[in-house]
Design an enzyme around this catalytic site. Structure first.
Site, PDB file in Angstrom:
ATOM      1  N   GLY A  49       0.860  -1.257  -0.042  1.00  0.00           N
ATOM      2  CA  GLY A  49       0.044   0.000   0.146  1.00  0.00           C
ATOM      3  C   GLY A  49       0.668   1.287  -0.212  1.00  0.00           C
ATOM      4  CD  GLN A  54       3.244   5.608   3.141  1.00  0.00           C
ATOM      5  OE1 GLN A  54       2.381   5.213   2.392  1.00  0.00           O
ATOM      6  NE2 GLN A  54       4.328   4.959   3.446  1.00  0.00           N
ATOM      7  CB  CYS A  94       5.209   1.919   7.923  1.00  0.00           C
ATOM      8  SG  CYS A  94       4.649   3.476   6.912  1.00  0.00           S
ATOM      9  CG  LEU A  95       6.752   1.010   1.690  1.00  0.00           C
ATOM     10  CD1 LEU A  95       6.126   1.258   0.425  1.00  0.00           C
ATOM     11  CD2 LEU A  95       7.932   0.055   1.645  1.00  0.00           C
ATOM     12  CG  HIS A 136      -0.552   1.067   7.281  1.00  0.00           C
ATOM     13  ND1 HIS A 136       0.347   0.493   8.411  1.00  0.00           N
ATOM     14  CD2 HIS A 136       0.241   1.626   6.417  1.00  0.00           C
ATOM     15  CE1 HIS A 136       1.442   0.886   8.050  1.00  0.00           C
ATOM     16  NE2 HIS A 136       1.277   1.684   6.978  1.00  0.00           N
ATOM     17  CD  GLU A 137      -1.309   2.238   2.993  1.00  0.00           C
ATOM     18  OE1 GLU A 137      -0.833   3.557   3.028  1.00  0.00           O
ATOM     19  OE2 GLU A 137      -0.772   1.362   2.897  1.00  0.00           O
ATOM     20  CG  HIS A 140       0.449   6.391   5.765  1.00  0.00           C
ATOM     21  ND1 HIS A 140       1.400   6.988   6.563  1.00  0.00           N
ATOM     22  CD2 HIS A 140       0.433   5.223   5.785  1.00  0.00           C
ATOM     23  CE1 HIS A 140       2.334   6.043   6.808  1.00  0.00           C
ATOM     24  NE2 HIS A 140       1.836   4.879   5.988  1.00  0.00           N
TER      25      HIS A 140
HETATM   26  O1  GNR Z   1       4.259  -2.542   2.405  1.00  0.00           O
HETATM   27  C1  GNR Z   1       3.599  -2.361   3.612  1.00  0.00           C
HETATM   28  N1  GNR Z   1       3.321  -3.622   4.230  1.00  0.00           N
HETATM   29  C2  GNR Z   1       2.301  -3.588   5.599  1.00  0.00           C
HETATM   30  C3  GNR Z   1       2.495  -4.636   6.345  1.00  0.00           C
HETATM   31  C4  GNR Z   1       1.718  -4.886   7.266  1.00  0.00           C
HETATM   32  C5  GNR Z   1       0.913  -3.745   7.515  1.00  0.00           C
HETATM   33  C6  GNR Z   1       0.866  -2.596   6.970  1.00  0.00           C
HETATM   34  C7  GNR Z   1       1.506  -2.603   5.700  1.00  0.00           C
HETATM   35  S1  GNR Z   1       1.423  -1.260   4.639  1.00  0.00           S
HETATM   36  C8  GNR Z   1       3.089  -1.213   4.074  1.00  0.00           C
HETATM   37  C9  GNR Z   1       3.287  -0.215   2.933  1.00  0.00           C
HETATM   38  C10 GNR Z   1       3.027   1.093   3.769  1.00  0.00           C
HETATM   39  O2  GNR Z   1       3.888   1.640   4.415  1.00  0.00           O
HETATM   40  N2  GNR Z   1       1.664   1.885   3.460  1.00  0.00           N
HETATM   41  O3  GNR Z   1       1.569   2.961   4.018  1.00  0.00           O
HETATM   42 NI    NI Z   2       2.613   3.202   5.555  1.00  0.00          NI
END
Ligand code: GNR
Ligand code: NI
Length: 172
Positions: A49, A54, A94-95, A136-137, A140
């Site tokens: 995601g 980001q 998270c990236l 999660h997104e 953000h």
């Molecule tokens: O790549 C991602 N893997 C992930 C793994 C577990 C829970 C959430 C994520 S999202 C993350 C990519 C990201 O940072 N999206 O904002």
């Molecule tokens: Ni993230």
């Protein structure tokens, strides 16, 4: 196509609350290009995601594909969660917080309403990792990171670990 730079914790720009997308803007080719570039950036990372926040674009949209074979690219514009059920614990990454992983408790099943990349409304009922990723997104887009669910002490340890890793990368 282009890969875009990803902001990293504790960059204060990640704390920006994103504003709704004006649906008319979706007709703009540069907006469509942005979706393509976000998918490219996410797939290359690799990640499942990516929220606009980001890449320092503070509008409410995100891209997701939780499949191994990149066969279900999803765009969510102005997403809203309209129903939630149950709880699940998932080990998140998270990236924007590279190489850090921690358990987070979120809703198990959610109903999400959004516009697709062409402005068409849709409703999706999701569970499992896709439900985790949507939540999660959307965090953000509100300036929230998964490390905010950790204790202040653990969050400080994460900040120090990332600072050290960056320092080492720069020295090499
Ligand atoms: O790549 C991602 N893997 C992930 C793994 C577990 C829970 C959430 C994520 S999202 C993350 C990519 C990201 O940072 N999206 O904002
Ligand atoms: Ni993230």
């Amino acid at each position: 196509m282009a890969q875009l730079p990803i902001l990293e914790f504790p960059d204060p720009r990640l704390r920006t609350k994103a504003v709704p997308v004006e649906a008319a803007r979706l007709a703009d080719p540069s907006f469509q290009q942005l979706f393509d570039d976000m998918f490219e950036t996410m797939y290359e990372a690799p990640g499942i995601g990516l929220a606009a926040s980001q890449i320092d674009v503070h509008q409410r949209f995100m891209v997701i594909d939780v499949t191994e074979d990149k066969i279900r690219p999803l765009v969510f514009v102005n997403p809203e969660i309209t129903a939630r059920q149950g709880e699940q614990v998932y080990q998140e990454g998270c990236l924007s917080v590279p190489n850090i992983f921690a358990d987070v408790t979120r809703s198990d099943m959610i109903t999400v309403q959004a516009l697709d990349r062409h402005g068409q409304p849709f409703t999706l009922e999701v569970d499992g990792v896709l439900a985790v990723c949507v939540q999660h997104e959307m965090d953000h887009l509100d300036g929230k990171l998964f490390v905010d669910y950790l204790s202040p002490l653990k969050r400080e340890m994460v900040r120090k670990k990332l600072a050290k890793a960056r320092k080492q990368a720069n020295a090499a």
